[in-house]
Design an enzyme around this catalytic site. Structure first.
Site, short mmCIF file in Angstrom:
data_model
loop_
_atom_site.label_atom_id
_atom_site.label_comp_id
_atom_site.label_asym_id
_atom_site.label_seq_id
_atom_site.Cartn_x
_atom_site.Cartn_y
_atom_site.Cartn_z
N THR A 128 0.82 -1.22 0.00
CA THR A 128 0.00 0.00 0.00
C THR A 128 0.85 1.27 0.00
OG1 THR A 128 -1.69 -1.19 1.23
CG2 THR A 128 -1.83 1.20 1.27
N GLU A 363 -6.50 -6.13 3.06
CA GLU A 363 -6.51 -7.28 2.12
C GLU A 363 -7.79 -7.29 1.28
OE1 GLU A 363 -4.81 -11.01 3.39
OE2 GLU A 363 -3.85 -10.00 5.08
N GLU A 367 -16.07 -3.71 -0.11
CA GLU A 367 -16.58 -3.30 -1.43
C GLU A 367 -15.79 -3.96 -2.56
OE1 GLU A 367 -15.84 -1.32 1.10
OE2 GLU A 367 -17.86 -0.72 1.67
C1 LIG Z 1 -4.72 -2.65 10.33
C2 LIG Z 1 -4.25 -2.52 8.90
C3 LIG Z 1 -3.15 -3.25 8.49
C4 LIG Z 1 -2.66 -3.13 7.18
N1 LIG Z 1 -1.54 -3.82 6.82
C5 LIG Z 1 -1.04 -3.68 5.57
C6 LIG Z 1 0.17 -4.34 5.19
O1 LIG Z 1 0.77 -5.07 5.98
N2 LIG Z 1 0.64 -4.14 3.93
C7 LIG Z 1 0.02 -3.34 3.03
O2 LIG Z 1 0.52 -3.21 1.92
N3 LIG Z 1 -1.13 -2.68 3.36
C8 LIG Z 1 -1.67 -2.82 4.60
N4 LIG Z 1 -2.81 -2.14 4.98
C9 LIG Z 1 -3.43 -1.23 4.03
C10 LIG Z 1 -4.68 -1.82 3.41
O3 LIG Z 1 -4.36 -2.89 2.56
C11 LIG Z 1 -5.42 -0.67 2.70
O4 LIG Z 1 -5.93 0.17 3.73
C12 LIG Z 1 -6.55 -1.17 1.81
O5 LIG Z 1 -6.05 -1.80 0.66
C13 LIG Z 1 -7.50 -0.04 1.38
O6 LIG Z 1 -6.77 1.01 0.87
P1 LIG Z 1 -7.04 2.50 1.41
O7 LIG Z 1 -7.05 2.45 2.91
O8 LIG Z 1 -6.08 3.41 0.75
O9 LIG Z 1 -8.50 2.84 0.97
P2 LIG Z 1 -9.00 3.33 -0.49
O10 LIG Z 1 -8.44 2.47 -1.54
O11 LIG Z 1 -8.79 4.79 -0.58
O12 LIG Z 1 -10.54 3.03 -0.36
C14 LIG Z 1 -11.36 3.70 0.61
C15 LIG Z 1 -12.73 3.09 0.55
O13 LIG Z 1 -13.30 3.33 -0.70
C16 LIG Z 1 -14.11 2.25 -1.10
N5 LIG Z 1 -13.63 1.72 -2.39
C17 LIG Z 1 -12.37 1.72 -2.88
N6 LIG Z 1 -12.32 1.17 -4.09
C18 LIG Z 1 -13.57 0.82 -4.41
C19 LIG Z 1 -14.19 0.20 -5.53
N7 LIG Z 1 -13.46 -0.20 -6.60
N8 LIG Z 1 -15.52 0.00 -5.50
C20 LIG Z 1 -16.25 0.38 -4.43
N9 LIG Z 1 -15.73 0.96 -3.33
C21 LIG Z 1 -14.42 1.18 -3.32
C22 LIG Z 1 -14.01 1.21 0.03
O14 LIG Z 1 -15.09 1.40 0.92
C23 LIG Z 1 -12.74 1.56 0.71
O15 LIG Z 1 -12.73 1.17 2.10
C24 LIG Z 1 -3.32 -2.26 6.26
C25 LIG Z 1 -4.44 -1.54 6.69
C26 LIG Z 1 -4.91 -1.65 7.98
C27 LIG Z 1 -6.11 -0.86 8.42
#
Ligand SMILES: Cc1cc2nc3c(=O)[nH]c(=O)nc-3n(C[C@H](O)[C@H](O)[C@H](O)COP(=O)(O)OP(=O)(O)OC[C@H]3O[C@@H](n4cnc5c(N)ncnc54)[C@H](O)[C@@H]3O)c2cc1C
Length: 382
Positions: A128, A363, A367
């Site tokens: 990420t 992961e 959605e």
């Molecule tokens: C506790 C925790 C541990 C984590 N550990 C890791 C790790 O070890 N390694 C790593 O690489 N990442 C990690 N992450 C990151 C995690 O994988 C991302 O938070 C996740 O992929 C979502 O990305 P974002 O938070 O940028 O949300 P965004 O991509 O900005 O999305 C925000 C929201 O928009 C909506 N959305 C997004 N896309 C779509 C779509 N196509 N259709 C409909 N709705 C949509 C969903 O509701 C989503 O929750 C971790 C996150 C947390 C909270």
């Protein structure tokens, strides 16, 4: 137990062992850790009690091989029922290490996997970025060729076990205009010059942080798999782990339900126990039913993976979606049954309420799982 009638004796024994070790040995070590940072004593204890051996299975020739998806689910459910911190430590070790185990050169595997399997080093999975979450193909951390290797520049965020992990599986752009086909995976030690990071503090005590790559040199031997094929390395790891996120959720949900049932049997009001009010007992029945449905979806997806059925995308997506949403419902309902006491800091349900939120986001957010399922439903059969 009828709940687990679909499991074999050895499978049930693994689940029970994880739950018992977590309750008796790991929970006190977890409680003594610093929230939001890697608990190395806990990692060592996971190894000492043989649980990391289940994740890093040994071949007769001394090599390492992958855990089965079903065993990973049983370990994660069992641990989560008694210690979410122990569960998370085990899961993160696997998530960070598996790109190396599955795609690393023999030298990199030999250098890192024995230490990770022994709980002497910690791993992170760095995908990420600030501008690339759900849309991972949009990542911009670049890896440019440099003599006998690559130079990495950019940033990663929300990386579990960062910034203290000893080794990271890092995904970087090697062909900037090729989208997901231009990503390469690298094994990057924390000690690499130019790599820095800061911890982040979330709602739950999850060890997590940000990483900054300022011209980090990575030798060619540390490429995981082939150049420009890193998305496959990431996806193969996530395919194995996705049902087991559901298992983590099932474990938390079961812990919440068990606590609510005990409370409903004991707590009296209006001349009877709470459990004698149908408004309460039917809520418990609903939660129990949804948890069992989630567990069966999780085990079904894991068994499909273990049987070599590919893609398991929609089965894993259904399992992760339903189990993580069910866990949120289960914990919330258990809090309602308990009343105010569940909100006191240090109460199991206060802890679970904070822990249960993140799996609906990481992961693949709920959605995204619905996207995977609906695309499969609407796919062109031709
Ligand atoms: C506790 C925790 C541990 C984590 N550990 C890791 C790790 O070890 N390694 C790593 O690489 N990442 C990690 N992450 C990151 C995690 O994988 C991302 O938070 C996740 O992929 C979502 O990305 P974002 O938070 O940028 O949300 P965004 O991509 O900005 O999305 C925000 C929201 O928009 C909506 N959305 C997004 N896309 C779509 C779509 N196509 N259709 C409909 N709705 C949509 C969903 O509701 C989503 O929750 C971790 C996150 C947390 C909270």
């Amino acid at each position: 137990m009828t709940t687990y009638a679909h499991l074999s004796e050895p499978e049930l024994e693994l689940l029970r062992r994880a739950e018992t070790v977590a309750a008796q040995r790991l929970a006190p070590i977890a409680a003594a850790g610093e929230p939001g940072r890697i608990n190395r004593t806990l990692l060592a204890a996971l190894a000492e009690h043989g649980l990391l051996d289940e994740v890093f299975r040994r071949d007769p020739d001394g090599g390492y091989r992958s855990v089965s998806a079903t065993a990973l689910c049983l370990l994660r459910e069992g641990l989560a029922r008694s210690s979410t911190e122990a569960e998370t430590a085990l899961a993160l070790q696997g998530l960070g290490a598996y790109p190396i185990l599955g795609a690393g050169t023999p030298e990199v595997i030999a250098e890192w996997i024995p230490r990770l399997a022994a709980g002497q080093a910690a791993a992170g999975f760095a995908l990420t970025e600030p501008e690339a979450g759900s849309d991972v193909a949009a990542l911009t951390l670049t890896a440019t060729p440099d003599e006998a290797g690559f130079r990495l520049r950019g940033e990663k965020i929300y990386i579990s076990n960062a910034p203290d992990a000893d080794i990271y599986s890092v995904f970087a752009k090697t062909s900037p205009d090729a989208g997901s086909r231009g990503i390469t995976a690298f094994a990057v030690p924390r000690e690499s010059a130019g790599l820095s990071g800061q911890p982040l503090h979330l709602l739950s005590p999850h060890p997590i942080g940000r990483l900054v790559f300022d011209g980090v040199f990575v030798p060619r031997s540390h490429v995981l798999g082939e150049v420009d094929r890193g998305m496959g390395v990431a996806m193969r790891t996530l395919d194995l782990f996705r049902p087991s996120v559901g298992a983590f959720a099932v474990g938390m949900a079961q812990a919440a339900l068990d606590s609510a049932v005990e409370h409903a049997k004991r707590r009296r009001g209006f001349g009877r126990t709470l459990g004698e009010f149908q408004a309460v007992s039917h809520q418990l029945a609903e939660v129990a039913t949804r948890i069992q449905a989630a567990r069966l979806l999780v085990h079904s997806a894991a068994r499909a993976y273990d049987a070599g059925i590919r893609p398991t995308g929609q089965a894993a997506a259904m399992a992760k979606l339903f189990a993580t949403e069910t866990a949120q419902f289960a914990v919330d309902t258990a809090i309602q049954v308990h009343g105010a006491r569940a909100l006191e800091q240090g109460h199991l349900l206060e802890h679970l309420y904070r822990e249960v939120r993140a799996p609906r986001i990481y992961e693949g957010a709920s959605e995204i799982q619905r996207e995977i399922i609906s695309r499969w439903l609407l796919r062109d059969p031709g």
